[in-house]
Design an enzyme around this catalytic site. Sequence first.
Site, mmCIF file in Angstrom:
data_model
loop_
_atom_site.group_PDB
_atom_site.id
_atom_site.type_symbol
_atom_site.label_atom_id
_atom_site.label_comp_id
_atom_site.label_asym_id
_atom_site.label_seq_id
_atom_site.Cartn_x
_atom_site.Cartn_y
_atom_site.Cartn_z
ATOM 1 C CB SER A 36 -0.948 -0.028 1.200
ATOM 2 O OG SER A 36 -1.939 0.962 1.090
ATOM 3 C CG ASP A 81 -6.665 -3.190 -3.227
ATOM 4 O OD1 ASP A 81 -7.426 -2.533 -2.509
ATOM 5 O OD2 ASP A 81 -5.431 -3.110 -3.170
ATOM 6 C CG HIS A 90 -5.381 -2.665 0.327
ATOM 7 N ND1 HIS A 90 -4.711 -2.201 -0.784
ATOM 8 C CD2 HIS A 90 -4.849 -2.008 1.392
ATOM 9 C CE1 HIS A 90 -3.812 -1.304 -0.414
ATOM 10 N NE2 HIS A 90 -3.875 -1.166 0.895
#
Length: 743
Positions: A597, A685, A717
């Site tokens: 991320s 995601d 995610h």
Amino acid sequence: MIRSGSAESRVNTARVIHTVMKMMMEEGFIKDVFRRFMGYPVPLSASVINENRNAGTRNITIITEWGQCEMDRGVRLPFCQKWTLQCDQRTVKNIVPLGPCMITCAELLSSHSPSGTRRAVIREASAHGVGHQYLEVWGCRGLEKSFDLTALSKHGKVYEDAQFACLAWSPCEEKLLYVAEKKRVGSSEKASPSSANQSGELIVLEEEDKNVYMEDWGEGLVGKSVPVLCVADLSKREVNVCTGVPPHVSPGQALWAEGGRGVVFVGWWNEPFRLGLKFCSNRRSALFHIDLKGNCELLSADSGSVSSPRLSPDHSWLVYLQGRVFGPHHQCLLMMLYDIEKRSSSVLIDVIRRAGKGQFAGVYDPLPPQCWASNSEEIFFSSPCGNSKVVFSVDRQTGRIRPVYDTSTTSSEREFGSARLLTVINDLLVISCSSPNHPPSLVVGFVSSRENKQEVQWTHLGGADVCEKFDWQDIIITPPPEEENHQFSGLTFGAVLLKPDSSSKSGKIPLVVFIHGGPHSHFAAEWNVTAAALTKLGFAVLLVNYRGSTGFGHDSIDSLLGNVGSQDVKDVQRAVLHILQSDQALDADRVAVMGGSHGGFLACHLIGQYPEFYRACAARNPVINAATLVGTSDIVDWRYSSVGLHYSFDQLPTPEALITMLEKSPIAHAAQICAPVLLMLGGKDKRVSPYQGLELYKALKSRKSPVRLLWYDGDGHSLSRLETQSDCFLNIALWFQQHLNMN
């Protein structure tokens, strides 16, 4: 006649076979290490279910809930374990395990009654080939009650997540409170234009098009759109949905109040539309009270964000957490105290702007379900503090904060690096402790009396009793003058270094730089399977808490707004240079970087801004181009706030805003990338579209730069499925071994 090959060809064949066998052995060893480290049990919760007092002695029965990964089957196995604690006033004298651990599969939620004699379970099971949800109540003689919630059809699926869910017993132990999705009227129920609810009120069954878009609460909360509060009445054997909740809020985190005559809950604003809620403590919400007749009252301010309401044992006080709306997605929070008699709130713990090393740095994490001392005078909680996580208490009357289980001393003086409070019941604290080289373990101890504030006597209860043979240390780093943020000058940041056992290494050690996501999150000096397994494979691992991480005060968090892609990148690079200069055992020519991320965002920035420094990169669901992400992320507000721009719900992108986002993105440096890149993307995601990673993949492929992409179609995610986690780790380890010349 068949001719044998030449000597040279036979030698080449032998080399190929040797290489293949070596790779297979390496893969097997990597899988074994990861399987073993993932297999350590992790404590999840604890409850006191019985207490007997006799002539100054106390026998306390405690039950703990755990999770354990079984990698061969790719499943997470929940189980429980019971102990009896034989105590002398406020000291544990002896611990007696009550039989073996018991598996608790298919349980979505569970809760012990206040008396400890009953246990409620929300369970998923198959009925006639169809998945159903059941509410079960278990007593000392077996199953007492069972509700087929699916067949009752009063609501949709029960919520089991960490944001909305609850399963709360009323004080009389005849009612259970939980949260579920609102019932959606199906075509088979639309024959009649109207019907009546139990109160006799007409409700209209509107025609619903199955293709109408239904908002949900984003990543990790897919399909959760309109939660409702539900009450199961055990004596009447009926389930009812609470009326009176304002339609513009989504209720959750509910608990009983007024002796079971009312409910307190958090309501999140769902208008004008829903934003992602997971890992976001900046969503507009407030504290409400509703009675069982449907009368609703606002208890807190309605312009902030609210979470974790907890009722005191004497039913006189509510404590809860409060933050700002928008801005940082996670932040240092106020701890608020609500006086039920006076119907007013006051600040118990303020936002901490800055803190020195080892000092209390603020509240960042949710409160444990049970956090009050039995006399309703102290609240206990755990929170990041520098590179550690520490258990604290705060005095309700004075606001004095003190460490209860302090892990912030130097690493050579402490058994564990971090501690997390699971519960405090009848003044017994149950804490999960771990270190980078020590898997989670449980300790218990009694709260010191108000009159005699002696140090708590801690006793080991259960969990892993092993310590891996590698070293770790935590580090505080001061940016040089040229890297200062002049608006927030004087800030420091942290890192944790893991190193293989020096006796097993003959040469210099390759370094993996591991960057957390968020960005407003935290690497504590605690058990981290990925970091520990990489260290076991011979890598040193540097976990970096750049400015903007939690645990260093709110100024650190605010300092990152508008400075992503520069301040955080420089902090990580500064941490790497610092450790390479201070530890000569590390190999400066063999450095790799990884993250997910925002950590992936930084990893890709680093290989673009310092193209000759890093030899390999592994990125999980990275943000690559913030300008193209702005219309696809479930947290669109953060796309503006992160680059220093104001956000409002009616915000429309402007050329200037998109240029700012592009300039702060890794894609702006993609032409300079020469390090081999491994990308791991989740096809489902909702936070960072997988097409972000594809954008970098195509940019690198077009320049013939080494890149490999792994696409996990069923993952979101977090890439959290066990099969996916195992495959990601294997590929990361092999990628780094190959490109850091460890073969």
